[in-house]
Scaffold this motif. Structure first.
Motif, PDB file in Angstrom:
ATOM      1  N   GLY A 157       4.197   0.054   6.335  1.00  0.00           N
ATOM      2  CA  GLY A 157       3.700  -0.130   4.974  1.00  0.00           C
ATOM      3  C   GLY A 157       2.753  -1.304   4.816  1.00  0.00           C
ATOM      4  N   ASP A 160      -0.632  -0.335   3.102  1.00  0.00           N
ATOM      5  CA  ASP A 160      -0.420   0.061   1.706  1.00  0.00           C
ATOM      6  C   ASP A 160      -0.260  -1.166   0.827  1.00  0.00           C
ATOM      7  OD1 ASP A 160      -0.488   2.871   2.081  1.00  0.00           O
ATOM      8  OD2 ASP A 160       1.533   2.814   2.907  1.00  0.00           O
ATOM      9  N   ARG A 161       0.378  -2.200   1.343  1.00  0.00           N
ATOM     10  CA  ARG A 161       0.573  -3.431   0.571  1.00  0.00           C
ATOM     11  C   ARG A 161      -0.698  -4.284   0.539  1.00  0.00           C
ATOM     12  NH1 ARG A 161       5.343  -2.048   2.925  1.00  0.00           N
ATOM     13  NH2 ARG A 161       7.228  -2.266   1.667  1.00  0.00           N
ATOM     14  N   ALA A 164      -3.797  -3.796  -1.882  1.00  0.00           N
ATOM     15  CA  ALA A 164      -3.737  -4.293  -3.263  1.00  0.00           C
ATOM     16  C   ALA A 164      -4.670  -5.490  -3.456  1.00  0.00           C
ATOM     17  CB  ALA A 164      -2.307  -4.681  -3.623  1.00  0.00           C
ATOM     18  N   GLN A 192       4.242   9.402  -0.475  1.00  0.00           N
ATOM     19  CA  GLN A 192       5.145   8.725  -1.398  1.00  0.00           C
ATOM     20  C   GLN A 192       4.320   7.970  -2.434  1.00  0.00           C
ATOM     21  OE1 GLN A 192       7.141   7.027   2.142  1.00  0.00           O
ATOM     22  NE2 GLN A 192       9.063   7.472   1.091  1.00  0.00           N
ATOM     23  N   ASP A 193       4.969   7.558  -3.507  1.00  0.00           N
ATOM     24  CA  ASP A 193       4.244   6.950  -4.623  1.00  0.00           C
ATOM     25  C   ASP A 193       3.469   5.704  -4.214  1.00  0.00           C
ATOM     26  OD1 ASP A 193       5.143   8.928  -6.295  1.00  0.00           O
ATOM     27  OD2 ASP A 193       6.782   7.735  -7.151  1.00  0.00           O
ATOM     28  N   HIS A 194       3.994   4.941  -3.245  1.00  0.00           N
ATOM     29  CA  HIS A 194       3.344   3.689  -2.869  1.00  0.00           C
ATOM     30  C   HIS A 194       2.184   3.890  -1.889  1.00  0.00           C
ATOM     31  CE1 HIS A 194       6.351   4.165   0.429  1.00  0.00           C
ATOM     32  NE2 HIS A 194       5.334   3.734   1.158  1.00  0.00           N
ATOM     33  N   ASP A 195       1.988   5.089  -1.393  1.00  0.00           N
ATOM     34  CA  ASP A 195       0.947   5.339  -0.401  1.00  0.00           C
ATOM     35  C   ASP A 195      -0.440   5.217  -1.017  1.00  0.00           C
ATOM     36  OD1 ASP A 195       2.781   5.829   1.609  1.00  0.00           O
ATOM     37  OD2 ASP A 195       2.819   7.995   1.271  1.00  0.00           O
ATOM     38  N   ARG A 196      -1.308   4.481  -0.349  1.00  0.00           N
ATOM     39  CA  ARG A 196      -2.682   4.316  -0.807  1.00  0.00           C
ATOM     40  C   ARG A 196      -3.581   5.312  -0.089  1.00  0.00           C
ATOM     41  NH1 ARG A 196      -3.460  -0.749  -3.442  1.00  0.00           N
ATOM     42  NH2 ARG A 196      -5.578   0.029  -3.732  1.00  0.00           N
TER      43      ARG A 196
END
Length: 218
Positions: A157, A160-161, A164, A192-196
């Motif tokens: 992840g 993805d983080r 931001a 998933q929802d957090h995937d960019r």
């Protein structure tokens, strides 16, 4: 396409998205292991030319990239090409856990392995997670990308983080082998929802938009 298989494990009853991702990661990694070092090196030279010719990369004064793992397309040709043009190149520096940081690429000789299992990192001072805002283009690693812009990463992840911190107009380019581009209708990647999502997918044979730029009819 070459004869390399495009894995797509059949989901099991009750399997959640995270488990589906893990199954697909394992299958893609197994296929990557079959490629010879020579094949990966050649892919690195070819994909450097593809990515280096992207208008979004060619016009950038600062590009965020990464040092490839052994089974990925070799990124050193791209890093050296960009540096040779005078482009400032940011590379990830991984702190403890999921700590996010960056440092400048100066040369291949400056890269060093700071911890087992991690890609080589620049030896210079770190710049903080917010340094990514300087990048006009971001080259992201991936195990696979689908034609809807979904990206399958390594599972930590980290990207993805860290995305931001990117400027909203920065173009995100994912680099994969040709067989790792999936049809978003027939073989969508688990998300998933957090995937960019990414904007462009590049392979040794070419590139394509996978998320339409605003105001473009491309």
């Amino acid at each position: 396409m070459s004869g390399t298989v495009q894995p797509y494990p059949v989901p099991h009853s009750g399997q959640d998205v995270g488990e589906a991702k893990d199954a697909l990661r394992a299958a893609i990694r197994a296929e990557r292991e079959k490629r010879s070092p020579r094949t990966r090196a050649r892919a690195g030279v070819e994909i450097a030319q593809v990515v280096g010719d992207l208008p979004q990369v060619r016009e950038a004064g600062c590009v965020a990239a990464y040092v490839s793992r052994p089974t990925e397309p070799d990124t050193l040709p791209l890093l050296e090409m960009l540096a040779g043009r005078g482009v400032r190149v940011l590379l990830p520096v991984l702190g403890s856990g999921l700590q996010r940081d960056w440092a400048w690429f100066t040369s291949a000789d400056d890269l060093q392995v700071r911890a087992p299992g991690r890609p080589p990192e620049p030896g210079g001072p770190t710049l903080g997670a917010g340094a990514l805002v300087e990048a006009e283009a971001i080259i992201a690693p991936a195990l696979a990308v689908d034609t809807g812009g979904a990206r399958l990463g390594q599972g930590g992840g980290w990207y993805d983080r860290v995305l931001a911190y990117a400027r909203p107009e920065a173009t995100v380019v994912a680099m994969v082998f040709p067989e790792e581009v999936y049809d978003a209708v027939e073989r969508p990647l688990p998300r998933q929802d957090h995937d960019r999502t990414v904007d462009i997918v590049a392979t040794p044979t070419g590139w394509t938009w996978v998320r339409e730029p605003e105001g473009s009819g491309h």
